[in-house]
Scaffold this active site. Structure first.
Site, PDB file in Angstrom:
ATOM      1  N   SER A 109       0.952  -1.398  -0.122  1.00  0.00           N
ATOM      2  CA  SER A 109      -0.128   0.122  -0.112  1.00  0.00           C
ATOM      3  C   SER A 109       0.678   0.715   0.032  1.00  0.00           C
ATOM      4  CB  SER A 109      -1.153   0.219   1.537  1.00  0.00           C
ATOM      5  OG  SER A 109      -1.810  -1.242   1.064  1.00  0.00           O
ATOM      6  N   LYS A 184      -6.813   1.437  -3.623  1.00  0.00           N
ATOM      7  CA  LYS A 184      -6.443   1.496  -1.949  1.00  0.00           C
ATOM      8  C   LYS A 184      -6.066   2.274  -1.491  1.00  0.00           C
ATOM      9  CE  LYS A 184      -4.845  -1.938   0.609  1.00  0.00           C
ATOM     10  NZ  LYS A 184      -4.119  -2.167   1.401  1.00  0.00           N
ATOM     11  N   LYS A 252      -0.673   5.781   8.293  1.00  0.00           N
ATOM     12  CA  LYS A 252       0.351   5.894   6.712  1.00  0.00           C
ATOM     13  C   LYS A 252      -0.817   6.110   5.376  1.00  0.00           C
ATOM     14  CE  LYS A 252       1.522   2.201   4.641  1.00  0.00           C
ATOM     15  NZ  LYS A 252       0.783   1.165   3.352  1.00  0.00           N
TER      16      LYS A 252
END
Length: 309
Positions: A109, A184, A252
């Site tokens: 990711s 994503k 994140k």
């Protein structure tokens, strides 16, 4: 290259490298090994490679050395800076060793702009890059039921499909470089909202005296039901916070969405995401509590602390 890669993918003629053998990466790599493909792996901590080595994988001493021996290199790392180091480092990175027509597939990711940079650098070497992050957690990785968001050159994604379909039950082509990671990020925004809603629902149910397993069974078939509930509801109730993905990764992922700015022109718009901003703050609370290595379902611990549970 034309509309398809010249050599069909088969266990006998396709050399595969794998970098990143955490919970998700190890499970995904194991599925390729179980399907008859031989793997060369690189691990910054070689002791973590024992389970894959026992299945027949071989160990390389650097990403570049691995890439020289492979047609395709998969990466499944923690953060964009890890991807940059592993793929783009001069002399030691994957691209420094990859042969012409080689392919890099990044399942991390990561950041869309980094994916575009890697794609451009790969094309300069007559290689190819695909960003293909996944959703489905550790259970999906073990069972081959991941959802994969693949982006880059469409013919390369099609060529890769025999491998992607070993790891995922749904593979979607999302468009040009970076679009897989953008997909994503949007996916994680929804997942984060579902995790927060489920955490609050379970906390409320306990506070008002409902038996939480019975509550979850009652609502699971209605509008409140979700894949997040299926994957994590029982784990939340049981306080099973074993990670499929670390809580720090949600900070994140949410950060890449909350901080997203498209381009640098004066008329470009900042994307305003109030729910994602709140969810990022709550996951940051987990990190501040020292729980960054717990699974994302551990978000309920923050909500319970706030409610004195």
């Amino acid at each position: 290259m034309g509309t398809s890669y010249p050599s069909p993918i088969t266990p006998s003629n396709t050399r595969i490298g794998w970098i990143g053998i955490g919970v998700m990466g190890s499970a995904m790599a194991s599925r390729l090994l179980s399907s008859g493909f031989s793997l060369i792996i690189y691990a910054r901590n070689p002791s973590k490679a024992d389970s894959l080595l026992s299945l027949g994988a071989q160990l390389a001493d650097s990403p570049a050395h691995l890439a020289k021996s492979c047609d395709i290199v998969f990466t499944m790392l923690g953060h964009p800076q890890d991807v940059r180091q592993i793929v783009l480092s001069e002399n030691t990175g994957v691209l420094s060793g990859l042969n012409p027509n080689g392919v890099i597939v990044d399942h991390t990711s990561s950041h869309p702009e980094l994916a575009k940079e890697i794609y451009a650098a790969a094309r300069e070497k007559n290689c190819w890059a695909v960003d293909a992050p996944v959703s489905g957690g550790d259970l999906g990785a073990r069972n081959g039921n991941l959802t994969i968001f693949a982006a880059g050159d469409e013919s390369i994604v099609c060529w890769l499909s025999p491998l992607l379909q070993i790891m995922g039950s749904k593979v979607s082509y999302m468009g040009g470089p970076g679009n897989g990671h953008s997909c994503k990020i949007a996916n994680q925004i929804v997942v984060g909202a579902n995790l927060l809603g489920l955490s609050e629902g379970l906390t409320f149910a306990k506070k008002v005296g409902l038996e939480r397993n019975h509550w979850m069974e009652a609502v699971q078939g209605g509008a409140a039901g979700s894949m997040v509930m299926d994957l994590f509801g029982q784990r939340m109730i049981d306080k099973d916070f074993k990670p499929g993905a670390f809580a720090e990764y949600m900070v994140k992922d949410m950060g890449m969405g909350v901080d997203f700015i498209e381009g640098e022109k004066e008329d470009d718009k900042i994307v305003v995401l109030p729910c994602a901003s709140l969810t990022k703050q709550l996951f940051s609370g987990m990190v501040a509590n020292g729980d960054e290595k717990l699974g994302t379902q551990g978000l309920i611990s923050v909500i319970e602390r706030m409610n004195g549970v």
